[in-house]
Design an enzyme around this catalytic site. Structure first.
Site, short mmCIF file in Angstrom:
data_model
loop_
_atom_site.label_atom_id
_atom_site.label_comp_id
_atom_site.label_asym_id
_atom_site.label_seq_id
_atom_site.Cartn_x
_atom_site.Cartn_y
_atom_site.Cartn_z
N ASP A 1 -31.60 16.89 -66.51
CA ASP A 1 -32.14 15.57 -65.71
C ASP A 1 -33.56 15.76 -65.56
OD1 ASP A 1 -29.73 14.41 -65.31
OD2 ASP A 1 -29.26 15.20 -63.29
N PHE A 2 -34.20 17.19 -65.00
CA PHE A 2 -35.34 17.62 -64.69
C PHE A 2 -36.26 17.78 -65.58
CE2 PHE A 2 -32.59 17.74 -60.95
CZ PHE A 2 -33.12 16.84 -59.99
#
Length: 383
Positions: free
Chosen positions: A160-161
């Protein structure tokens, strides 16, 4: 008034999503871009997504299934620099907002950053997924975890990041640089499979070297090596991290642990690693984490406490931006949040002010608000 922030003047429209899209928007906002988040109206059957990544942003509420809201969005995008699209493939197209057929023709300078989990083309393109799935098909998940145990998902940090939002941010910056030369915007395609796989470039290319040639959890840097690992201390649940790879650092580690070189089997021989691990495990449990800190602080043993997030916050740790620019720094955090709050933005907060700041628009003249939904009126045709 001119601001020294590096992205001052860049207008970003962020369609509300979860994790990677908002994180890309947060990075843009923290470095000075003006970010307007488009949330779902609070009175729809689908509640607005809870999000902590809203620092330095503003919000307006739009129902993009409503023609008025889409008209207003197009009016905003006519002067915007960046649109962040966090949706699954095909969503914008079904809304009549195709990036190539509609948005770039509407504003050729617009940069449309599209963030997906899987690649937009290929076996998984129409499937739902989460961070663990993207890591799984990228090959990264297979490298994580202890030997003899199932692969271990590292939270949702890598997909995700790191592989998602941060890579999307990089793509937006590259597109802004390109636009400064060509005058034209473009579509930025980011996905978490390729992003995570790229982060694993070194272990991928080093599979035939001694560093990464062994199965999961048996390599130098993945917990296989006893002097690159974590150990529980006397106070249960508190750990110490050791990364003493080089001989002089390893010598300092042994000294701090109270060992002479001959007290421990030769570290160069992998066959000795299990015995060394047992020795270190026993020794670290003889003192508390604080006691080990007092021994290793200021030394080159590469031995540090494993600090927890709650401890950092309680001790006044100040979060900083990932990169410091000396002449054109990013924005600072509020003195009372120190990076521990994401902004507390509610759907609709600051949106009217942001539209007035960007375009001089005011409610009732350039746009209307009805039932919590922003929609356009014909006065926008003056643009």
């Amino acid at each position: 008034m001119w601001s020294s922030h590096p992205l001052h003047g860049v207008k970003v429209v962020e369609l509300a999503g979860l994790a990677p899209g908002p994180f890309a928007g947060l990075l843009l906002a923290d470095y000075g871009a003006s970010v307007l988040r488009v949330d779902r109206p609070p009175n729809t059957s689908v509640a607005p997504a809870g999000d902590h990544l809203t620092r330095h942003k503003s919000s307006i509420c739009m129902d993009l299934k409503d023609a008025r809201s889409r008209e207003l969005l197009l009016s905003i995008l006519l002067r915007a620099d960046v649109l962040i699209d966090p949706f699954r493939p095909g969503v914008l197209e079904r809304l009549g907002l195709s990036p190539t057929e509609v948005l770039l023709k509407h504003n050729p300078r617009l940069i449309i950053a599209r963030m997906t989990g899987f690649r937009r083309a290929g076996k998984y393109k129409d499937m739902a997924g989460h961070d663990i799935n993207y890591l799984a098909v990228s090959g990264v998940l297979s490298m994580l975890g202890r030997s003899g145990e199932p692969p271990l998902a590292p939270g949702n940090l890598l997909g995700d990041f790191a592989g998602g939002g941060a890579m999307c941010f990089l793509g937006i910056l590259l597109a802004l640089i390109s636009r400064s030369a060509t005058g034209k915007g473009q579509v930025v395609e980011a996905n978490m499979v390729d992003g995570a796989a790229y982060l694993a470039t070194m272990p991928r290319l080093a599979r035939k070297t001694p560093v990464w040639s062994e199965p999961r959890g048996q390599n130098l840097l993945d917990g296989g090596c006893p002097y690159y690992d974590t150990y529980e201390t006397k106070d249960k649940g508190k750990y110490f991290a050791v990364g003493a790879l080089e001989p002089h650092f390893y010598a300092a580690l042994l000294k701090g642990l109270g060992f002479a070189k001959n007290d421990v089997p030769a570290s160069e021989d992998r066959d000795n690693w299990p015995a060394i691990r047992q020795i270190f495990t026993k020794r670290f449990k003889e003192k508390t984490r604080a006691e080990w800190e007092a021994i290793f602080d200021g030394t080159d043993a590469c031995a540090t406490p494993v600090l927890e997030q709650s401890e950092l916050e309680e001790n006044g740790y100040q979060q900083r931006l990932p990169v410091a620019l000396v002449s054109t720094p990013g924005k600072t955090f509020k003195a009372d949040e120190a990076g521990w709050e994401g902004g507390g933005l509610l759907p609709g907060d600051g949106g009217e002010m942001r539209l007035k700041e960007w375009f001089g628009w005011t409610k009732g003249k350039e746009y209307l608000e009805q039932d919590g939904i922003l929609g356009s009126i014909k006065a926008l045709s003056k643009l």
